[in-house]
Design a protein around this motif. Structure first.
Motif, short mmCIF file in Angstrom:
data_model
loop_
_atom_site.label_atom_id
_atom_site.label_comp_id
_atom_site.label_asym_id
_atom_site.label_seq_id
_atom_site.Cartn_x
_atom_site.Cartn_y
_atom_site.Cartn_z
N CYS A 164 0.86 -1.16 0.03
CA CYS A 164 0.14 0.10 -0.12
C CYS A 164 0.86 1.49 0.09
O CYS A 164 1.63 1.31 0.84
CB CYS A 164 -0.82 0.01 1.20
SG CYS A 164 -1.94 1.53 1.56
N VAL A 166 -0.12 4.20 1.04
CA VAL A 166 -0.16 5.14 2.22
C VAL A 166 0.51 4.54 3.34
O VAL A 166 1.05 5.16 4.18
CB VAL A 166 -1.85 5.09 2.45
CG1 VAL A 166 -1.93 5.86 3.70
CG2 VAL A 166 -2.53 5.87 1.32
N CYS A 167 0.23 2.97 3.70
CA CYS A 167 0.80 2.46 5.01
C CYS A 167 1.95 1.41 4.74
O CYS A 167 2.37 1.15 5.80
CB CYS A 167 -0.37 1.83 5.63
SG CYS A 167 -1.13 0.64 5.01
N CYS A 205 -3.96 -0.96 0.10
CA CYS A 205 -4.54 -1.73 0.77
C CYS A 205 -6.33 -1.69 0.89
O CYS A 205 -6.67 -0.73 0.42
CB CYS A 205 -3.97 -1.84 2.38
SG CYS A 205 -4.37 -0.42 3.49
N HIS A 208 -7.43 1.34 2.98
CA HIS A 208 -6.94 2.88 2.57
C HIS A 208 -7.71 3.03 1.18
O HIS A 208 -8.03 4.20 0.77
CB HIS A 208 -5.59 3.15 2.31
CG HIS A 208 -4.87 3.28 3.89
ND1 HIS A 208 -3.87 2.86 4.24
CD2 HIS A 208 -5.45 3.94 4.62
CE1 HIS A 208 -3.59 3.02 5.55
NE2 HIS A 208 -4.61 3.72 6.01
ZN LIG Z 1 -2.83 0.97 3.57
#
Ligand SMILES: [Zn+2]
Length: 262
Positions: A164, A166-167, A205, A208
């Motif tokens: 992902c 973002v994370c 993911c 998100h």
């Molecule tokens: Zn994520």
């Protein structure tokens, strides 16, 4: 009876002919690199004949594996975004280890591809149902469209190794492969009409992805920081954890204006 069906049946019509043929071809190269005295052309023809019931002429077999332009090169390119050199002399120069490490990367990209096709199985069936009533050409176009989209999201998933943006999260699946999703920043279809290009896409993911769709989070168009309506989000104000491709400002602005916090 047997001969008739062979005559009628070209490798181009077999849905798995390229994938299975290429996988066997890699096997043949590996055996050559290990010192076995085998012919790639003959090995490939024999495989198609016995495994798929497809009779391949020698020129067709050579066409599949031609070093400059071939079906195998296009196929690899679609799965990994990379160019493959189907030339055994090339791999003999690099050695068996280099070949096996390439094969390993290819197989991992291939697993991602297999998951994509499973995900979209419903869509493909639906398209075929429409196709049966309409002209055959429509069915081909729809299926090709799905393939093209898959190639792009596969490439991005491969680029981020299925993590992902973002994370950084990813998770493995029991039957192999890693799960991750692709998000269109400016959505496709009416009324948004976002384009299906990589600069309009994020690898995310499932959490998100949903948060992006519901406008809970957004990516700041200028500094690429993660914005959230929930101040407790761990990534709030932090730049995207993974950035390996270019995002277009206009798409981020579109999402920010039309979706974020709405
Ligand atoms: Zn994520």
């Amino acid at each position: 009876m047997q001969e008739q069906s062979l005559e009628r049946f070209s490798w181009r019509e077999h849905p798995d002919a390229v994938e299975l043929g290429f996988s066997h071809y890699l096997n043949l190269i590996e055996r050559r690199l290990q010192g076995e005295d085998i012919s790639l052309v003959q090995g490939l023809r024999q495989f198609y004949q016995t495994e798929l019931g497809v009779s391949l002429r020698e020129t067709q077999a050579r066409g599949l594996m031609h070093r400059d332009s071939s079906v195998f090169i296009d196929y690899v390119n679609q799965v990994t975004g990379e160019r493959f050199t189907p030339n055994v002399e090339y791999w003999e120069t690099l050695g068996l280890d280099a070949f096996l490490s390439w094969t390993k990367r290819f197989n991992s990209a291939q697993n991602i591809a297999a998951i994509d096709l499973e995900e979209e199985q419903g869509d493909i069936t639906g398209s075929r149902r429409i196709g049966r009533e309409g002209p055959a050409v429509r069915r081909t176009t729809v299926v090709r469209q799905i393939y093209r989209d898959n190639a792009l999201s596969r490439f991005l998933k491969y680029l981020y190794d299925s993590h992902c943006q973002v994370c950084g999260f990813s998770f493995p699946l029991p039957r192999g492969g890693i799960y991750v999703e692709c998000h269109h920043i400016r959505p496709l279809g009416n009324p948004h009409q976002g384009p299906d290009i990589e600069n309009n896409m994020l690898v995310l993911c499932p959490n998100h992805h949903a948060m992006m769709d519901y406008g809970v989070i957004a990516v700041h168009p200028e500094n690429r920081a993660v914005l959230s309506i929930d101040p407790s989000l761990a990534q709030q104000g932090q730049p995207l954890q993974l950035q390996k491709h270019v995002l277009k400002v206009e798409f981020l602005e579109y999402h920010y204006t039309h979706h974020f916090g709405r």
